[in-house]
Motif scaffolding. Sequence first.
Motif, mmCIF file in Angstrom:
data_model
loop_
_atom_site.group_PDB
_atom_site.id
_atom_site.type_symbol
_atom_site.label_atom_id
_atom_site.label_comp_id
_atom_site.label_asym_id
_atom_site.label_seq_id
_atom_site.Cartn_x
_atom_site.Cartn_y
_atom_site.Cartn_z
ATOM 1 N N MET A 96 0.853 -1.196 0.000
ATOM 2 C CA MET A 96 0.000 0.000 0.000
ATOM 3 C C MET A 96 0.886 1.242 0.000
ATOM 4 O O MET A 96 1.793 1.366 0.837
ATOM 5 C CB MET A 96 -0.908 0.002 1.237
ATOM 6 N N ILE A 97 0.652 2.158 -0.942
ATOM 7 C CA ILE A 97 1.403 3.394 -1.019
ATOM 8 C C ILE A 97 0.559 4.485 -0.397
ATOM 9 O O ILE A 97 -0.571 4.729 -0.798
ATOM 10 C CB ILE A 97 1.730 3.747 -2.483
ATOM 11 N N SER A 98 1.091 5.151 0.612
ATOM 12 C CA SER A 98 0.296 6.137 1.333
ATOM 13 C C SER A 98 0.879 7.532 1.221
ATOM 14 O O SER A 98 2.020 7.715 0.819
ATOM 15 C CB SER A 98 0.179 5.749 2.812
ATOM 16 N N ASN A 99 0.049 8.489 1.619
ATOM 17 C CA ASN A 99 0.395 9.899 1.552
ATOM 18 C C ASN A 99 1.089 10.297 2.839
ATOM 19 O O ASN A 99 0.468 10.431 3.880
ATOM 20 C CB ASN A 99 -0.902 10.694 1.344
ATOM 21 N N LYS A 100 2.405 10.493 2.784
ATOM 22 C CA LYS A 100 3.188 10.840 3.964
ATOM 23 C C LYS A 100 3.924 12.151 3.720
ATOM 24 O O LYS A 100 4.345 12.450 2.619
ATOM 25 C CB LYS A 100 4.212 9.746 4.289
ATOM 26 N N CYS A 101 4.105 12.917 4.784
ATOM 27 C CA CYS A 101 4.813 14.189 4.633
ATOM 28 C C CYS A 101 6.071 14.211 5.465
ATOM 29 O O CYS A 101 6.284 13.394 6.354
ATOM 30 C CB CYS A 101 3.926 15.362 5.045
ATOM 31 N N GLY A 102 6.939 15.186 5.163
ATOM 32 C CA GLY A 102 8.172 15.377 5.914
ATOM 33 C C GLY A 102 8.011 16.524 6.894
ATOM 34 O O GLY A 102 6.922 16.859 7.319
ATOM 35 N N GLU B 223 -13.933 21.723 4.035
ATOM 36 C CA GLU B 223 -14.114 20.464 4.756
ATOM 37 C C GLU B 223 -13.143 19.397 4.253
ATOM 38 O O GLU B 223 -12.504 18.685 5.038
ATOM 39 C CB GLU B 223 -15.554 19.976 4.598
ATOM 40 N N LEU B 224 -12.999 19.287 2.933
ATOM 41 C CA LEU B 224 -12.139 18.257 2.363
ATOM 42 C C LEU B 224 -10.657 18.582 2.536
ATOM 43 O O LEU B 224 -9.824 17.681 2.632
ATOM 44 C CB LEU B 224 -12.471 18.057 0.883
ATOM 45 N N LEU B 225 -10.308 19.876 2.604
ATOM 46 C CA LEU B 225 -8.918 20.251 2.850
ATOM 47 C C LEU B 225 -8.436 19.747 4.210
ATOM 48 O O LEU B 225 -7.251 19.473 4.399
ATOM 49 C CB LEU B 225 -8.750 21.769 2.785
ATOM 50 N N SER B 226 -9.358 19.616 5.166
ATOM 51 C CA SER B 226 -8.970 19.160 6.496
ATOM 52 C C SER B 226 -8.475 17.716 6.477
ATOM 53 O O SER B 226 -7.832 17.254 7.418
ATOM 54 C CB SER B 226 -10.127 19.306 7.486
ATOM 55 N N CYS B 227 -8.750 16.983 5.370
ATOM 56 C CA CYS B 227 -8.239 15.619 5.238
ATOM 57 C C CYS B 227 -6.716 15.602 5.188
ATOM 58 O O CYS B 227 -6.080 14.592 5.492
ATOM 59 C CB CYS B 227 -8.771 14.959 3.966
ATOM 60 N N ALA B 228 -6.119 16.723 4.774
ATOM 61 C CA ALA B 228 -4.668 16.781 4.623
ATOM 62 C C ALA B 228 -3.957 17.077 5.925
ATOM 63 O O ALA B 228 -2.727 17.037 5.980
ATOM 64 C CB ALA B 228 -4.299 17.840 3.584
ATOM 65 N N LEU B 229 -4.705 17.408 6.972
ATOM 66 C CA LEU B 229 -4.080 17.700 8.254
ATOM 67 C C LEU B 229 -3.629 16.411 8.930
ATOM 68 O O LEU B 229 -4.076 15.320 8.609
ATOM 69 C CB LEU B 229 -5.060 18.455 9.158
ATOM 70 N N PHE C 238 -4.926 12.109 4.865
ATOM 71 C CA PHE C 238 -3.538 11.956 5.290
ATOM 72 C C PHE C 238 -3.289 10.529 5.783
ATOM 73 O O PHE C 238 -3.994 10.018 6.642
ATOM 74 C CB PHE C 238 -3.226 12.948 6.415
ATOM 75 N N GLY C 239 -2.276 9.873 5.194
ATOM 76 C CA GLY C 239 -1.921 8.517 5.602
ATOM 77 C C GLY C 239 -2.624 7.424 4.837
ATOM 78 O O GLY C 239 -2.271 6.250 4.974
ATOM 79 N N ASP C 240 -3.626 7.796 4.006
ATOM 80 C CA ASP C 240 -4.355 6.787 3.240
ATOM 81 C C ASP C 240 -3.623 6.428 1.953
ATOM 82 O O ASP C 240 -2.723 7.143 1.496
ATOM 83 C CB ASP C 240 -5.759 7.287 2.898
ATOM 84 N N ALA C 241 -4.018 5.318 1.352
ATOM 85 C CA ALA C 241 -3.395 4.868 0.108
ATOM 86 C C ALA C 241 -3.759 5.791 -1.044
ATOM 87 O O ALA C 241 -4.872 6.316 -1.114
ATOM 88 C CB ALA C 241 -3.841 3.443 -0.208
ATOM 89 N N LEU C 242 -2.822 6.003 -1.951
ATOM 90 C CA LEU C 242 -3.071 6.809 -3.138
ATOM 91 C C LEU C 242 -3.805 5.975 -4.190
ATOM 92 O O LEU C 242 -3.663 4.755 -4.232
ATOM 93 C CB LEU C 242 -1.745 7.317 -3.720
ATOM 94 N N PRO C 243 -4.580 6.625 -5.060
ATOM 95 C CA PRO C 243 -5.296 5.893 -6.112
ATOM 96 C C PRO C 243 -4.313 5.275 -7.104
ATOM 97 O O PRO C 243 -3.526 5.988 -7.743
ATOM 98 C CB PRO C 243 -6.164 6.965 -6.762
#
Length: 275
Positions: free
Chosen positions: A1-7, A151-157, A185-190
């Motif tokens: 699973m490839i997920s959305n991670k930040c530095g 609302e959807l932008l808060s998913c990136a927090l 944030f942390g979920d798998a990318l499409p």
Amino acid sequence: MISNKCGTTSQDEHPDPPDVLQAKIKTLARLVKQSHSAVVFTGAGISTSAGIPDFRGPQGLWTLQSQGVKSPLPLLHVSPTPTLSHMAIARLIKLGKLSCVVSQNIDGLHGRSGIPSARLAEVHGSVGVDVCTGCEKRYQNTGIDAARLIELLSCALDPPGPSNLETERSCTACGGRLRSSVVAFGDALPAAELAKASRFTAQADLGIVLGSSLRVAPFTTLPRSLARARRPLVIVNMQRTPLDVVAALRIGGSTDEVMEGVMRELGEEVPEWGA
């Protein structure tokens, strides 16, 4: 699973002096003119002039969150529209100067600018696309207002805010419930969007990064692969990025100013959105 991670968070800005900036814009325009399969990689910095916050800028979502601001999201009173940069990219796609846009952004502004879906890979999803939770059929969604975007932008927090990704719509193929394609944030990318991005990147002879800090994996592996293949990589960002050391050209300027200059050097007009 490839997920959305930040530095880590970084907010220091390093603008180029005006004369240096103009010289670099000329160089970028020359590279675009010589290219046959350029790919543009876009991040939040391309949408700030539309009123949408970035993440690591002085007033970025992650910057404010790290400072203890509990609700760092802005109040958008109108639905944002594509910026000069969005429209310039759409024009270059239409002219065949660019082959694809690979975007981290969820705001849907690339789609609204007129870029066809075949030439757009939104690897973190989009407010403009809903997907069936059953058969994964994708649907264009044009009914996004400012409140829903916030609302959807808060998913990136980190951790994600209390967003509701599900919609009231049903799939016409299987009857399943539709949800926003936005990746929390942390979920798998499409997988399909990531595969499209990888395919165009592998064929690219030039990479242009606009407004991305290049600190989110696996997105950052795409422009890095161009540098490793010794194909020119240009980075446009007011902040430093981890890939600056391998870039053929780094431009410290706003995306709108740079893209306006590039279009001027190419002798092309930037179309107005909605015209």
